[in-house]
Write an enzyme that holds these catalytic residues in place. Structure first.
Site, PDB file in Angstrom:
ATOM      1  N   LYS A  14       0.832  -1.210   0.000  1.00  0.00           N
ATOM      2  CA  LYS A  14       0.000   0.000   0.000  1.00  0.00           C
ATOM      3  C   LYS A  14       0.865   1.258   0.000  1.00  0.00           C
ATOM      4  O   LYS A  14       0.661   2.158  -0.815  1.00  0.00           O
ATOM      5  CB  LYS A  14      -0.956   0.017   1.205  1.00  0.00           C
ATOM      6  N   ARG A  89      -9.750   0.285   8.992  1.00  0.00           N
ATOM      7  CA  ARG A  89      -9.271  -1.076   9.241  1.00  0.00           C
ATOM      8  C   ARG A  89     -10.272  -1.875  10.075  1.00  0.00           C
ATOM      9  O   ARG A  89     -10.014  -3.042  10.364  1.00  0.00           O
ATOM     10  CB  ARG A  89      -7.954  -0.991  10.022  1.00  0.00           C
ATOM     11  N   ARG A 128      11.327  -6.086   3.978  1.00  0.00           N
ATOM     12  CA  ARG A 128      11.226  -4.688   4.388  1.00  0.00           C
ATOM     13  C   ARG A 128      11.873  -4.454   5.753  1.00  0.00           C
ATOM     14  O   ARG A 128      12.449  -3.398   6.002  1.00  0.00           O
ATOM     15  CB  ARG A 128       9.737  -4.320   4.464  1.00  0.00           C
ATOM     16  N   ARG A 134      11.467  -1.452  11.134  1.00  0.00           N
ATOM     17  CA  ARG A 134      10.259  -1.286  11.948  1.00  0.00           C
ATOM     18  C   ARG A 134      10.164  -2.389  12.989  1.00  0.00           C
ATOM     19  O   ARG A 134      10.277  -3.562  12.665  1.00  0.00           O
ATOM     20  CB  ARG A 134       9.019  -1.328  11.049  1.00  0.00           C
ATOM     21  N   ARG A 146      -0.467  -9.748  13.173  1.00  0.00           N
ATOM     22  CA  ARG A 146      -1.044  -8.744  12.262  1.00  0.00           C
ATOM     23  C   ARG A 146      -1.894  -9.405  11.184  1.00  0.00           C
ATOM     24  O   ARG A 146      -2.932  -8.882  10.790  1.00  0.00           O
ATOM     25  CB  ARG A 146       0.067  -7.898  11.643  1.00  0.00           C
TER      26      ARG A 146
HETATM   27  P1  ATP Z   1       1.481  -1.907   4.410  1.00  0.00           P
HETATM   28  O1  ATP Z   1       2.747  -2.650   4.469  1.00  0.00           O
HETATM   29  O2  ATP Z   1       0.568  -2.513   3.347  1.00  0.00           O
HETATM   30  O3  ATP Z   1       1.695  -0.467   4.169  1.00  0.00           O
HETATM   31  P2  ATP Z   1       1.118  -2.490   7.318  1.00  0.00           P
HETATM   32  O4  ATP Z   1      -0.118  -3.126   7.907  1.00  0.00           O
HETATM   33  O5  ATP Z   1       2.347  -3.291   7.365  1.00  0.00           O
HETATM   34  O6  ATP Z   1       0.705  -2.053   5.832  1.00  0.00           O
HETATM   35  P3  ATP Z   1       0.730   0.124   8.567  1.00  0.00           P
HETATM   36  O7  ATP Z   1      -0.485   0.399   7.769  1.00  0.00           O
HETATM   37  O8  ATP Z   1       1.826   1.080   8.470  1.00  0.00           O
HETATM   38  O9  ATP Z   1       1.438  -1.245   8.198  1.00  0.00           O
HETATM   39  O10 ATP Z   1       0.233  -0.042  10.102  1.00  0.00           O
HETATM   40  C1  ATP Z   1       1.124  -0.394  11.143  1.00  0.00           C
HETATM   41  C2  ATP Z   1       0.357  -0.609  12.451  1.00  0.00           C
HETATM   42  O11 ATP Z   1      -0.270   0.640  12.865  1.00  0.00           O
HETATM   43  C3  ATP Z   1      -0.816  -1.589  12.382  1.00  0.00           C
HETATM   44  O12 ATP Z   1      -0.400  -2.929  12.554  1.00  0.00           O
HETATM   45  C4  ATP Z   1      -1.704  -1.091  13.547  1.00  0.00           C
HETATM   46  O13 ATP Z   1      -1.225  -1.518  14.802  1.00  0.00           O
HETATM   47  C5  ATP Z   1      -1.538   0.418  13.489  1.00  0.00           C
HETATM   48  N1  ATP Z   1      -2.600   1.027  12.659  1.00  0.00           N
HETATM   49  C6  ATP Z   1      -2.434   1.606  11.433  1.00  0.00           C
HETATM   50  N2  ATP Z   1      -3.608   2.025  10.926  1.00  0.00           N
HETATM   51  C7  ATP Z   1      -4.557   1.698  11.843  1.00  0.00           C
HETATM   52  C8  ATP Z   1      -5.976   1.830  11.912  1.00  0.00           C
HETATM   53  N3  ATP Z   1      -6.678   2.375  10.905  1.00  0.00           N
HETATM   54  N4  ATP Z   1      -6.618   1.383  13.014  1.00  0.00           N
HETATM   55  C9  ATP Z   1      -5.942   0.836  14.027  1.00  0.00           C
HETATM   56  N5  ATP Z   1      -4.616   0.655  14.032  1.00  0.00           N
HETATM   57  C10 ATP Z   1      -3.912   1.074  12.968  1.00  0.00           C
HETATM   58 MG    MG Z   2       2.099   1.069   5.224  1.00  0.00          MG
END
Ligand code: ATP
Ligand code: MG
Length: 187
Positions: A14, A89, A128, A134, A146
């Site tokens: 994303k 989410r 990543r 991270r 997750r």
């Molecule tokens: P991607 O790699 O596709 O960008 P990702 O799930 O690895 O997505 P992020 O979207 O950056 O990573 O989110 C990291 C963390 O931040 C999530 O696991 C969650 O704990 C928190 N978080 C992010 N967005 C939300 C949300 N809308 N509601 C609740 N928690 C969130």
């Molecule tokens: Mg992200």
């Protein structure tokens, strides 16, 4: 105003795709994950509370991210719309977003879903982790949490947006360029 949602499991790409889309269509890219990581780096109280949840593979409370989105909508000017990445989410977040937009007689334009299988999530996030450092990418147990959180709380949004005729899916398994071109075609 356009209100696009970039949807997909963790590690789907994303963030990678968002930059190119936002630039081409003059959208403000809002990543709740990035906003939360900025709070963590700044050492704010919110950041400290969020870090404990994020580093356990759980979601932060709906109100927290809803507030972040509302404040962006209220302050960002001179764009043709917004590209939401990582929000909504949960079903509650999706409903809150609909209400927020409804106040301005606006609505979600479309949901672009980048789909990859669970097995690929691991590969992508491990790659990543090396580059970005991270904490929530560092262990297999956190990544699995997750994925579980995604299936339990986020996946139901697919039916929510399908029912509203907003859902579009692209295959996220191809190259960055291939996925990007597929998204451009939809938009
Ligand atoms: P991607 O790699 O596709 O960008 P990702 O799930 O690895 O997505 P992020 O979207 O950056 O990573 O989110 C990291 C963390 O931040 C999530 O696991 C969650 O704990 C928190 N978080 C992010 N967005 C939300 C949300 N809308 N509601 C609740 N928690 C969130
Ligand atoms: Mg992200």
């Amino acid at each position: 105003m356009k209100y696009y949602i970039l949807f997909g499991p963790p590690g789907a790409g994303k963030g990678t795709q968002a930059a190119a889309i936002a630039e081409k269509f003059h959208l403000c890219h809002v990543s709740t994950g990035e906003l939360l990581r900025a709070e963590i780096s700044a050492g704010t109280e919110l950041g400290q509370r969020a870090a404990a949840l994020i580093n356990d593979g759980k979601l932060v409370p709906d109100e927290v991210v809803e507030g972040m989105i509302a404040s962006r909508f209220a302050t960002v000017k001179d764009v043709d719309g917004f590209l939401l990445d990582g929000f909504p989410r949960t079903l509650q977040q999706a409903e809150a977003l609909d209400e927020l937009l409804d106040e301005d007689a606006e609505m979600v334009t479309a949901v672009i879903s980048i789909m990859i299988p669970d097995t690929m999530i691991f590969e992508r996030i491990r790659g990543r982790a090396v580059k970005e450092g991270r904490a929530d990418d560092a262990s297999a147990a956190i990544i699995q949490n997750r994925i579980d959180t995604y299936h339990a709380q986020t996946e139901p949004l697919i039916a929510y947006y399908k029912a509203r005729g907003k859902y579009r899916e692209v295959d996220g398994a191809g190259s960055i360029e291939k996925v990007r071109d597929e998204i451009f075609k939809i938009l």
